[in-house]
Design a protein around this motif. Structure first.
Motif, mmCIF file in Angstrom:
data_model
loop_
_atom_site.group_PDB
_atom_site.id
_atom_site.type_symbol
_atom_site.label_atom_id
_atom_site.label_comp_id
_atom_site.label_asym_id
_atom_site.label_seq_id
_atom_site.Cartn_x
_atom_site.Cartn_y
_atom_site.Cartn_z
ATOM 1 N N MET A 1 0.823 -1.203 0.000
ATOM 2 C CA MET A 1 0.000 0.000 0.000
ATOM 3 C C MET A 1 0.862 1.261 0.000
ATOM 4 O O MET A 1 0.592 2.220 -0.739
ATOM 5 C CB MET A 1 -0.928 0.001 1.214
ATOM 6 C CG MET A 1 -1.793 1.249 1.337
ATOM 7 S SD MET A 1 -2.937 1.445 -0.045
ATOM 8 C CE MET A 1 -4.153 0.210 0.390
ATOM 9 N N SER A 2 1.911 1.248 0.812
ATOM 10 C CA SER A 2 2.801 2.407 0.876
ATOM 11 C C SER A 2 3.465 2.665 -0.472
ATOM 12 O O SER A 2 3.572 3.812 -0.917
ATOM 13 C CB SER A 2 3.868 2.195 1.960
ATOM 14 O OG SER A 2 3.280 2.055 3.228
ATOM 15 N N MET A 3 3.918 1.607 -1.135
ATOM 16 C CA MET A 3 4.567 1.758 -2.431
ATOM 17 C C MET A 3 3.580 2.232 -3.484
ATOM 18 O O MET A 3 3.924 3.030 -4.368
ATOM 19 C CB MET A 3 5.205 0.434 -2.847
ATOM 20 C CG MET A 3 6.395 0.015 -1.996
ATOM 21 S SD MET A 3 7.701 1.272 -1.959
ATOM 22 C CE MET A 3 8.155 1.346 -3.685
ATOM 23 N N ALA A 4 2.344 1.759 -3.411
ATOM 24 C CA ALA A 4 1.319 2.186 -4.366
ATOM 25 C C ALA A 4 1.031 3.680 -4.208
ATOM 26 O O ALA A 4 0.940 4.423 -5.202
ATOM 27 C CB ALA A 4 0.049 1.369 -4.179
ATOM 28 N N ILE A 5 0.892 4.119 -2.967
ATOM 29 C CA ILE A 5 0.625 5.537 -2.711
ATOM 30 C C ILE A 5 1.817 6.393 -3.132
ATOM 31 O O ILE A 5 1.652 7.473 -3.714
ATOM 32 C CB ILE A 5 0.296 5.754 -1.218
ATOM 33 C CG1 ILE A 5 -1.027 5.057 -0.874
ATOM 34 C CG2 ILE A 5 0.213 7.240 -0.896
ATOM 35 C CD1 ILE A 5 -1.374 5.078 0.595
ATOM 36 N N LEU A 6 3.027 5.902 -2.854
ATOM 37 C CA LEU A 6 4.231 6.637 -3.253
ATOM 38 C C LEU A 6 4.313 6.760 -4.770
ATOM 39 O O LEU A 6 4.631 7.832 -5.302
ATOM 40 C CB LEU A 6 5.477 5.931 -2.713
ATOM 41 C CG LEU A 6 6.832 6.552 -3.092
ATOM 42 C CD1 LEU A 6 6.936 7.966 -2.529
ATOM 43 C CD2 LEU A 6 7.974 5.678 -2.579
ATOM 44 N N PHE A 7 4.014 5.671 -5.479
ATOM 45 C CA PHE A 7 4.033 5.707 -6.938
ATOM 46 C C PHE A 7 3.006 6.699 -7.464
ATOM 47 O O PHE A 7 3.285 7.467 -8.394
ATOM 48 C CB PHE A 7 3.751 4.320 -7.508
ATOM 49 C CG PHE A 7 3.640 4.295 -9.007
ATOM 50 C CD1 PHE A 7 4.771 4.187 -9.798
ATOM 51 C CD2 PHE A 7 2.405 4.401 -9.637
ATOM 52 C CE1 PHE A 7 4.684 4.189 -11.186
ATOM 53 C CE2 PHE A 7 2.306 4.404 -11.019
ATOM 54 C CZ PHE A 7 3.453 4.291 -11.789
ATOM 55 N N PHE A 8 1.823 6.709 -6.872
ATOM 56 C CA PHE A 8 0.765 7.629 -7.299
ATOM 57 C C PHE A 8 1.218 9.082 -7.120
ATOM 58 O O PHE A 8 1.060 9.907 -8.023
ATOM 59 C CB PHE A 8 -0.502 7.365 -6.488
ATOM 60 C CG PHE A 8 -1.608 8.352 -6.738
ATOM 61 C CD1 PHE A 8 -2.415 8.244 -7.850
ATOM 62 C CD2 PHE A 8 -1.830 9.406 -5.854
ATOM 63 C CE1 PHE A 8 -3.437 9.155 -8.083
ATOM 64 C CE2 PHE A 8 -2.837 10.314 -6.081
ATOM 65 C CZ PHE A 8 -3.644 10.192 -7.197
ATOM 66 N N ALA A 9 1.804 9.383 -5.962
ATOM 67 C CA ALA A 9 2.245 10.747 -5.690
ATOM 68 C C ALA A 9 3.362 11.171 -6.643
ATOM 69 O O ALA A 9 3.340 12.275 -7.197
ATOM 70 C CB ALA A 9 2.710 10.868 -4.233
ATOM 71 N N LEU A 10 4.330 10.288 -6.836
ATOM 72 C CA LEU A 10 5.441 10.607 -7.733
ATOM 73 C C LEU A 10 4.966 10.749 -9.178
ATOM 74 O O LEU A 10 5.487 11.583 -9.930
ATOM 75 C CB LEU A 10 6.522 9.530 -7.631
ATOM 76 C CG LEU A 10 7.285 9.465 -6.306
ATOM 77 C CD1 LEU A 10 8.279 8.303 -6.326
ATOM 78 C CD2 LEU A 10 8.006 10.778 -6.025
ATOM 79 N N SER A 11 3.976 9.953 -9.575
ATOM 80 C CA SER A 11 3.429 10.053 -10.929
ATOM 81 C C SER A 11 2.785 11.401 -11.159
ATOM 82 O O SER A 11 2.948 12.023 -12.225
ATOM 83 C CB SER A 11 2.407 8.940 -11.172
ATOM 84 O OG SER A 11 3.011 7.673 -11.140
ATOM 85 N N PHE A 12 2.052 11.870 -10.167
ATOM 86 C CA PHE A 12 1.407 13.176 -10.288
ATOM 87 C C PHE A 12 2.443 14.297 -10.365
ATOM 88 O O PHE A 12 2.346 15.192 -11.207
ATOM 89 C CB PHE A 12 0.469 13.414 -9.106
ATOM 90 C CG PHE A 12 -0.185 14.759 -9.110
ATOM 91 C CD1 PHE A 12 -1.172 15.062 -10.031
ATOM 92 C CD2 PHE A 12 0.195 15.733 -8.195
ATOM 93 C CE1 PHE A 12 -1.777 16.312 -10.049
ATOM 94 C CE2 PHE A 12 -0.402 16.988 -8.208
ATOM 95 C CZ PHE A 12 -1.384 17.276 -9.137
ATOM 96 N N VAL A 13 3.450 14.231 -9.497
ATOM 97 C CA VAL A 13 4.503 15.252 -9.499
ATOM 98 C C VAL A 13 5.249 15.248 -10.829
ATOM 99 O O VAL A 13 5.523 16.306 -11.411
ATOM 100 C CB VAL A 13 5.482 15.023 -8.331
ATOM 101 C CG1 VAL A 13 6.685 15.957 -8.452
ATOM 102 C CG2 VAL A 13 4.780 15.233 -6.995
ATOM 103 N N LEU A 14 5.558 14.050 -11.331
ATOM 104 C CA LEU A 14 6.269 13.959 -12.611
ATOM 105 C C LEU A 14 5.429 14.530 -13.747
ATOM 106 O O LEU A 14 5.952 15.207 -14.650
ATOM 107 C CB LEU A 14 6.626 12.506 -12.906
ATOM 108 C CG LEU A 14 7.360 12.242 -14.229
ATOM 109 C CD1 LEU A 14 8.660 13.032 -14.292
ATOM 110 C CD2 LEU A 14 7.625 10.748 -14.410
ATOM 111 N N ALA A 15 4.120 14.274 -13.728
ATOM 112 C CA ALA A 15 3.233 14.823 -14.756
ATOM 113 C C ALA A 15 3.249 16.351 -14.745
ATOM 114 O O ALA A 15 3.268 16.994 -15.795
ATOM 115 C CB ALA A 15 1.811 14.301 -14.562
#
Length: 265
Positions: free
Chosen positions: A190-204
């Protein structure tokens, strides 16, 4: 497998209802503000001109005029997609391993089903949940926002962006499934999924702000079917194929990794 699918649909109906309520709340806020934005277009434009560009990029106001029906929808689409993508990736990270979280894995995985069958049933149920979320979002937008837009029909464009959203959600779901099978503990997945989501948004946001690093688009689901480009050029066949390819890869890895994983009861 049918029993597993129905069991998962029943188990996830409360969670899906909560995510749908969150989406309805987001759409309702946008619909309530639409009239104000249109009526005060001149003051809105002067206020936007005074904003730093990074703020306009973050809020999706950097490409189309926000006071037009299409521009306002594109601006709001970013927030709709955040809710939809978050739901998909969290669902993927939890639907396989929630029995370990709830200490009921011993009951499920001693039933006369192979792990592959159980995983398949869970994935089918997850896809149905994602599809329901997409349809619900589309209906909410039509009933609350589009009903106020007189004189301009953007229904076909909204439908196109919803199709793109669905494929992006499927990619997020597959990534969540991959994390769930890769890590032995539910909290880590769950932590990795949330981290990926946050980083994806920032990268976008970074890609849009910088403007000349579009080759990094494939790293974030937020850029696969970016609404301003979809409403202008339609769904890109390249990103459609990429989303299907990466979804298939992550689902394949989910099967392979979970069959070898130790189940914590």
């Amino acid at each position: 497998m049918k029993a597993i699918v129905f069991k998962e649909l029943k188990a996830n109906r409360k969670g899906l209802s909560m995510w749908m309520f969150g989406m309805l709340f987001m759409v309702a806020i946008g619909a309530a503000e639409y009239g104000t934005v249109v009526e005060n277009s001149e003051s809105i434009m002067s206020m936007m001109d005074a904003m730093p560009r990074i703020v306009k990029v973050i809020f999706g106001m950097d490409i189309l005029p926000v006071y037009t029906p299409l521009g306002y929808y594109v601006c709001m689409y970013l927030w709709y997609s955040m809710v939809a993508f978050a739901h998909a990736i969290v669902l993927g990270a939890t639907i396989i391993s929630k029995e370990e979280r709830d200490r009921t894995a011993e009951f499920l995985y001693t039933m006369p089903y192979s792990r592959k069958t159980i995983i398949s049933g869970k994935i089918i149920a997850a896809v149905i949940n994602v599809l329901c979320m997409t349809i619900f979002t589309f209906l909410c937008i039509i009933l609350t926002l589009v009903s106020q837009m007189n004189g301009e029909s953007i229904m076909p464009l909204i439908l196109t962006t919803m199709i793109g959203m669905f494929f992006a959600q499927m990619l997020c779901l597959a990534i969540g499934l991959f994390f769930s099978s890769l890590f032995n503990y539910h909290r880590t997945a769950m932590s990795m999924a949330i981290l990926f989501f946050a980083l994806s948004f920032v990268l976008a946001i970074v890609i849009e702000f910088v403007g000349n690093i579009e080759f990094l688009n494939f790293l974030t689901p937020f850029r696969y079917f970016f609404a301003p480009y979809v409403v202008t050029n339609g769904i890109s066949s390249v990103y459609l194929l990429l989303s299907l390819f990466f979804t298939g890869v992550f689902v394949f890895l989910t099967y392979k990794l979970f069959e070898k994983r130790d189940i914590h009861c």
